[in-house]
Design a protein around this motif. Structure first.
Motif, PDB file in Angstrom:
ATOM      1  N   VAL A   8      12.384 -14.693   5.793  1.00  0.00           N
ATOM      2  CA  VAL A   8      12.589 -16.127   5.625  1.00  0.00           C
ATOM      3  C   VAL A   8      12.850 -16.726   7.000  1.00  0.00           C
ATOM      4  CG1 VAL A   8      14.006 -17.910   4.537  1.00  0.00           C
ATOM      5  CG2 VAL A   8      13.529 -15.775   3.309  1.00  0.00           C
ATOM      6  N   THR A   9      12.011 -17.700   7.385  1.00  0.00           N
ATOM      7  CA  THR A   9      12.174 -18.376   8.669  1.00  0.00           C
ATOM      8  C   THR A   9      12.149 -19.891   8.448  1.00  0.00           C
ATOM      9  OG1 THR A   9       9.783 -18.283   9.095  1.00  0.00           O
ATOM     10  CG2 THR A   9      11.124 -16.486   9.999  1.00  0.00           C
ATOM     11  N   LEU A  10      12.566 -20.617   9.463  1.00  0.00           N
ATOM     12  CA  LEU A  10      12.631 -22.075   9.408  1.00  0.00           C
ATOM     13  C   LEU A  10      11.772 -22.637  10.550  1.00  0.00           C
ATOM     14  CD1 LEU A  10      16.504 -22.344   8.859  1.00  0.00           C
ATOM     15  CD2 LEU A  10      14.693 -22.238   7.121  1.00  0.00           C
ATOM     16  N   PRO A  11      10.451 -22.790  10.310  1.00  0.00           N
ATOM     17  CA  PRO A  11       9.551 -23.203  11.395  1.00  0.00           C
ATOM     18  C   PRO A  11       9.816 -24.615  11.921  1.00  0.00           C
ATOM     19  CG  PRO A  11       8.297 -22.613   9.404  1.00  0.00           C
ATOM     20  CD  PRO A  11       9.748 -22.489   9.078  1.00  0.00           C
ATOM     21  N   THR A  12      10.242 -25.532  11.056  1.00  0.00           N
ATOM     22  CA  THR A  12      10.582 -26.887  11.475  1.00  0.00           C
ATOM     23  C   THR A  12      11.849 -27.307  10.734  1.00  0.00           C
ATOM     24  OG1 THR A  12       9.447 -28.148   9.730  1.00  0.00           O
ATOM     25  CG2 THR A  12       8.088 -27.446  11.615  1.00  0.00           C
ATOM     26  N   ASP A  13      12.354 -28.487  11.039  1.00  0.00           N
ATOM     27  CA  ASP A  13      13.566 -28.984  10.387  1.00  0.00           C
ATOM     28  C   ASP A  13      13.382 -29.250   8.902  1.00  0.00           C
ATOM     29  OD1 ASP A  13      15.065 -28.809  12.671  1.00  0.00           O
ATOM     30  OD2 ASP A  13      15.069 -30.969  13.093  1.00  0.00           O
ATOM     31  N   GLU A  14      12.126 -29.359   8.453  1.00  0.00           N
ATOM     32  CA  GLU A  14      11.866 -29.646   7.032  1.00  0.00           C
ATOM     33  C   GLU A  14      11.205 -28.482   6.304  1.00  0.00           C
ATOM     34  OE1 GLU A  14      10.353 -31.913   9.390  1.00  0.00           O
ATOM     35  OE2 GLU A  14      12.226 -33.022   9.511  1.00  0.00           O
ATOM     36  N   GLN A  15      11.048 -27.331   6.944  1.00  0.00           N
ATOM     37  CA  GLN A  15      10.265 -26.249   6.339  1.00  0.00           C
ATOM     38  C   GLN A  15      11.048 -24.945   6.205  1.00  0.00           C
ATOM     39  OE1 GLN A  15       6.903 -26.049   9.035  1.00  0.00           O
ATOM     40  NE2 GLN A  15       5.661 -27.317   7.670  1.00  0.00           N
TER      41      GLN A  15
END
Length: 164
Positions: A8-15
């Protein structure tokens, strides 16, 4: 079968981006992902009993999944399919039916893109969850969704393998 935990990663502030490899061919993983009777076997993530799985797998079709936890709390989500390429890609909306009062489905919902790629009989599923804001994305992460997700995807792999 070894545990290949989802990344689980967070590529952008909304993703939120979830990636997991399954020890099963793509058509079986897709079948387990999209067939109501099979979804009932894994979506509960060992956290309760599935009470409803509705899947109208066509663009514009609606879906809903619900379960009840051992303490009687209902957890339910629904959405609509926006794009479907069988065995390859599904784009759908997703709304948690327990959104806080005052939060609209547009604000609290997500657009999810699931991609299924097979190599050497193994399938990698990527699930990109597009939230409407960083606050919404962070609320999803802070809900504890990752633990349930990991367990549900382990069960999904078991279901897909059982279809061989």
């Amino acid at each position: 079968m070894t545990n290949r935990a989802a990344k689980v990663t967070l590529p952008t502030d909304e993703q939120i981006l979830i990636t997991r490899e399954f020890d099963a061919p793509r058509d079986l993983v897709y079948e387990a992902w999209t067939t109501p009777e099979l979804v009932k076997r894994w979506w509960h993530a060992n956290r309760g009993a599935v009470t409803d799985v509705e899947i109208d797998l066509r663009v514009g079709g609606k879906w809903r999944q619900a379960m009840v936890t051992p303490d009687g709390f209902e957890v339910a989500f629904h959405g609509e399919y926006r794009a479907i390429v069988p065995n390859e890609r599904i784009v759908s909306t997703e709304v948690y039916e327990g959104l806080p009062e005052g939060v609209s489905e547009e604000e609290g919902g997500t657009v999810n893109t699931a991609t299924f790629v097979e190599e050497d009989g193994r399938t990698t599923v990527t699930l990109l969850i597009q939230a409407t804001s960083k606050v919404s994305r962070d609320a999803i992460i802070e809900s504890g969704m990752e633990d349930g997700l990991q367990d549900a995807l382990d069960l999904l792999e078991q279901v897909a393998v059982s279809l061989r």
